[in-house]
Design a protein around this motif. Structure first.
Motif, PDB file in Angstrom:
ATOM      1  N   LEU A  56       0.832  -1.210   0.000  1.00  0.00           N
ATOM      2  CA  LEU A  56       0.000   0.000   0.000  1.00  0.00           C
ATOM      3  C   LEU A  56       0.863   1.255   0.000  1.00  0.00           C
ATOM      4  O   LEU A  56       0.431   2.314  -0.478  1.00  0.00           O
ATOM      5  CB  LEU A  56      -0.928  -0.018   1.213  1.00  0.00           C
ATOM      6  N   SER A  57       2.077   1.155   0.507  1.00  0.00           N
ATOM      7  CA  SER A  57       2.987   2.303   0.521  1.00  0.00           C
ATOM      8  C   SER A  57       3.427   2.701  -0.885  1.00  0.00           C
ATOM      9  O   SER A  57       3.937   3.805  -1.085  1.00  0.00           O
ATOM     10  CB  SER A  57       4.218   1.996   1.377  1.00  0.00           C
ATOM     11  N   GLU A  58       3.224   1.830  -1.861  1.00  0.00           N
ATOM     12  CA  GLU A  58       3.603   2.113  -3.240  1.00  0.00           C
ATOM     13  C   GLU A  58       2.458   2.720  -4.046  1.00  0.00           C
ATOM     14  O   GLU A  58       2.640   3.068  -5.215  1.00  0.00           O
ATOM     15  CB  GLU A  58       4.091   0.840  -3.925  1.00  0.00           C
ATOM     16  N   VAL A  59       1.290   2.842  -3.434  1.00  0.00           N
ATOM     17  CA  VAL A  59       0.112   3.363  -4.125  1.00  0.00           C
ATOM     18  C   VAL A  59       0.085   4.884  -4.014  1.00  0.00           C
ATOM     19  O   VAL A  59       0.344   5.446  -2.945  1.00  0.00           O
ATOM     20  CB  VAL A  59      -1.182   2.760  -3.532  1.00  0.00           C
ATOM     21  N   LEU A 229       6.804  15.938  -2.728  1.00  0.00           N
ATOM     22  CA  LEU A 229       6.378  15.050  -3.804  1.00  0.00           C
ATOM     23  C   LEU A 229       7.585  14.487  -4.552  1.00  0.00           C
ATOM     24  O   LEU A 229       7.620  13.296  -4.906  1.00  0.00           O
ATOM     25  CB  LEU A 229       5.448  15.787  -4.766  1.00  0.00           C
ATOM     26  N   GLU A 230       8.581  15.335  -4.782  1.00  0.00           N
ATOM     27  CA  GLU A 230       9.806  14.859  -5.435  1.00  0.00           C
ATOM     28  C   GLU A 230      10.525  13.834  -4.565  1.00  0.00           C
ATOM     29  O   GLU A 230      11.074  12.845  -5.066  1.00  0.00           O
ATOM     30  CB  GLU A 230      10.727  16.054  -5.722  1.00  0.00           C
ATOM     31  N   VAL A 234      11.409   9.297  -5.225  1.00  0.00           N
ATOM     32  CA  VAL A 234      12.694   8.581  -5.110  1.00  0.00           C
ATOM     33  C   VAL A 234      12.874   7.915  -3.748  1.00  0.00           C
ATOM     34  O   VAL A 234      13.851   7.204  -3.524  1.00  0.00           O
ATOM     35  CB  VAL A 234      13.877   9.540  -5.372  1.00  0.00           C
ATOM     36  N   GLY A 235      11.922   8.152  -2.824  1.00  0.00           N
ATOM     37  CA  GLY A 235      12.061   7.644  -1.464  1.00  0.00           C
ATOM     38  C   GLY A 235      11.840   6.145  -1.361  1.00  0.00           C
ATOM     39  O   GLY A 235      11.411   5.479  -2.313  1.00  0.00           O
ATOM     40  N   ASN A 236      12.112   5.627  -0.176  1.00  0.00           N
ATOM     41  CA  ASN A 236      11.944   4.211   0.126  1.00  0.00           C
ATOM     42  C   ASN A 236      10.497   3.793  -0.130  1.00  0.00           C
ATOM     43  O   ASN A 236       9.571   4.299   0.513  1.00  0.00           O
ATOM     44  CB  ASN A 236      12.329   3.970   1.591  1.00  0.00           C
ATOM     45  N   LYS A 237      10.294   2.860  -1.050  1.00  0.00           N
ATOM     46  CA  LYS A 237       8.931   2.450  -1.422  1.00  0.00           C
ATOM     47  C   LYS A 237       8.224   1.692  -0.300  1.00  0.00           C
ATOM     48  O   LYS A 237       7.004   1.520  -0.339  1.00  0.00           O
ATOM     49  CB  LYS A 237       8.969   1.605  -2.698  1.00  0.00           C
ATOM     50  N   ARG A 276       4.637   5.937 -14.558  1.00  0.00           N
ATOM     51  CA  ARG A 276       4.364   5.213 -13.321  1.00  0.00           C
ATOM     52  C   ARG A 276       5.273   5.769 -12.233  1.00  0.00           C
ATOM     53  O   ARG A 276       6.454   5.431 -12.181  1.00  0.00           O
ATOM     54  CB  ARG A 276       4.609   3.712 -13.518  1.00  0.00           C
ATOM     55  N   LYS A 277       4.718   6.648 -11.412  1.00  0.00           N
ATOM     56  CA  LYS A 277       5.495   7.252 -10.333  1.00  0.00           C
ATOM     57  C   LYS A 277       4.723   7.131  -9.030  1.00  0.00           C
ATOM     58  O   LYS A 277       3.505   7.263  -9.001  1.00  0.00           O
ATOM     59  CB  LYS A 277       5.794   8.718 -10.634  1.00  0.00           C
ATOM     60  N   ARG A 278       5.476   6.906  -7.943  1.00  0.00           N
ATOM     61  CA  ARG A 278       4.861   6.845  -6.611  1.00  0.00           C
ATOM     62  C   ARG A 278       4.994   8.222  -5.961  1.00  0.00           C
ATOM     63  O   ARG A 278       6.061   8.645  -5.563  1.00  0.00           O
ATOM     64  CB  ARG A 278       5.585   5.786  -5.767  1.00  0.00           C
ATOM     65  N   PHE A 279       3.841   8.916  -5.825  1.00  0.00           N
ATOM     66  CA  PHE A 279       3.810  10.190  -5.118  1.00  0.00           C
ATOM     67  C   PHE A 279       3.253  10.046  -3.703  1.00  0.00           C
ATOM     68  O   PHE A 279       3.270  11.003  -2.936  1.00  0.00           O
ATOM     69  CB  PHE A 279       2.974  11.219  -5.887  1.00  0.00           C
ATOM     70  N   GLY A 280       2.747   8.858  -3.365  1.00  0.00           N
ATOM     71  CA  GLY A 280       2.184   8.654  -2.038  1.00  0.00           C
ATOM     72  C   GLY A 280       0.800   9.266  -1.911  1.00  0.00           C
ATOM     73  O   GLY A 280       0.065   9.415  -2.900  1.00  0.00           O
ATOM     74  N   ILE A 281       0.444   9.655  -0.701  1.00  0.00           N
ATOM     75  CA  ILE A 281      -0.865  10.271  -0.439  1.00  0.00           C
ATOM     76  C   ILE A 281      -0.746  11.774  -0.642  1.00  0.00           C
ATOM     77  O   ILE A 281       0.141  12.414  -0.079  1.00  0.00           O
ATOM     78  CB  ILE A 281      -1.328   9.977   1.003  1.00  0.00           C
TER      79      ILE A 281
END
Length: 299
Positions: A56-59, A229-230, A234-237, A276-281
């Motif tokens: 879920l942390s990757e969504v 957001l940046e 690049v942060g820990n998924k 496909r990028k992970r920006f989190g919540i």
């Protein structure tokens, strides 16, 4: 930056005094900003296509700041869509504030009562997840206005009375999407035994106290949003990121600031469309339906 109850109460008191003047103005429904009562379109089951084994942390998911703050004038109101409409529109992170008086939990934004109690929130979430079992809802829960520091027992009672115990994700561990489906994940921002995950375990950017609508102050707020957001990309998924695009002060009401920040957020995210990028919540005030969908589409 977290706001103290005293600071926020002062802002909301003034907002109630001054905010009445904003009622009756024409509502706006733009792709990035919406203060009408109904979303332009809905995204009720967008999590269905996320792989079962994905953390879920990757969504990347949209959220609302002070989710239930629908009343109280220009400095108290943060949203115009009711809870059911927010969930149907695709919002999956809720920011819920409860006042604790004699074991009752009423919904407040500062001193502004929001004509609801915590049971209404739980019933709304439970009904939505029953209708859309592919989804999950994350709920940051904290005490507002009252300062008892002891809401755990009342929260448990409300869960049993207005929902059911198995609705909750009972672990501090990050679930996969498959494990989270049909669950309410409490992001616990209050003392007591575990009801879910701890809110402070997230990587959070919440620079909320924007002193005015002067360009340099809006730019400063946007810099906090953009930078986090940046970092999320690049942060820990394995670590969940939470970025608040919201803010307020006496000279920067939530709606006025959202009209300046939401378009920047929409333009920034649109510039990465198709990737496909992970920006989190990403948590907002008065989001437009297209902004919500743009966030969803990164999955």
């Amino acid at each position: 930056m977290a706001c103290s109850n005293g600071d926020m109460m002062h802002v909301v008191v003034v907002g109630i005094i001054l905010g009445v003047a904003c009622s009756g103005r024409g509502a706006i429904q733009h792709p990035d900003y919406d203060d009408t009562p109904t979303p332009e379109f809905l995204n009720p089951s967008w999590m269905a296509n996320i792989p079962e084994n994905q953390s879920l942390s990757e969504v990347t998911m949209p959220g609302t700041h002070n989710t239930m703050a629908l009343y109280g004038g220009s400095l108290a109101q943060c949203n115009s869509w009711p809870l059911a409409s927010q969930l149907q529109a695709g919002i999956r992170f809720l920011d819920i504030r409860v006042r604790h008086v004699r074991e009752n939990l009423t919904i407040h934004h500062g001193i502004s009562y929001q004509w609801a109690h915590f049971g209404d929130v739980l019933e709304g979430i439970a009904a939505f997840l029953k209708q859309h079992p592919t989804e999950t809802v994350l709920m940051r829960l904290r005490e507002e206005l009252s300062e008892t520091g002891d809401i755990y027992g009342a929260v448990v009672r409300y869960v049993h009375q207005y929902a059911h115990w198995d609705l909750l994700w009972h672990s501090r561990l990050m679930p996969t999407m498959g494990e989270a489906r049909g669950k309410l994940i409490v992001l616990q921002d209050f003392p007591g035994p575990d009801l879910g995950m701890r809110y402070q375990s997230l990587d959070i950017s919440d620079y909320w106290k924007v002193s005015s609508l002067q360009p340099e102050q809006v730019d400063k707020k946007w810099t906090y949003v953009y930078t986090h957001l940046e970092e999320a990309v690049v942060g820990n998924k394995a670590h969940m990121f939470l970025t608040f695009a919201s803010g307020a002060s006496i000279l920067a009401p939530p709606n006025a600031l959202a009209k300046r920040i939401n378009p920047r957020l929409y333009d920034y995210l649109s510039g990465h469309a198709g990737q496909r990028k992970r920006f989190g919540i990403i948590t907002m005030d008065f989001p437009g339906a297209m902004l919500v969908k743009t966030i969803i589409d990164f999955n």
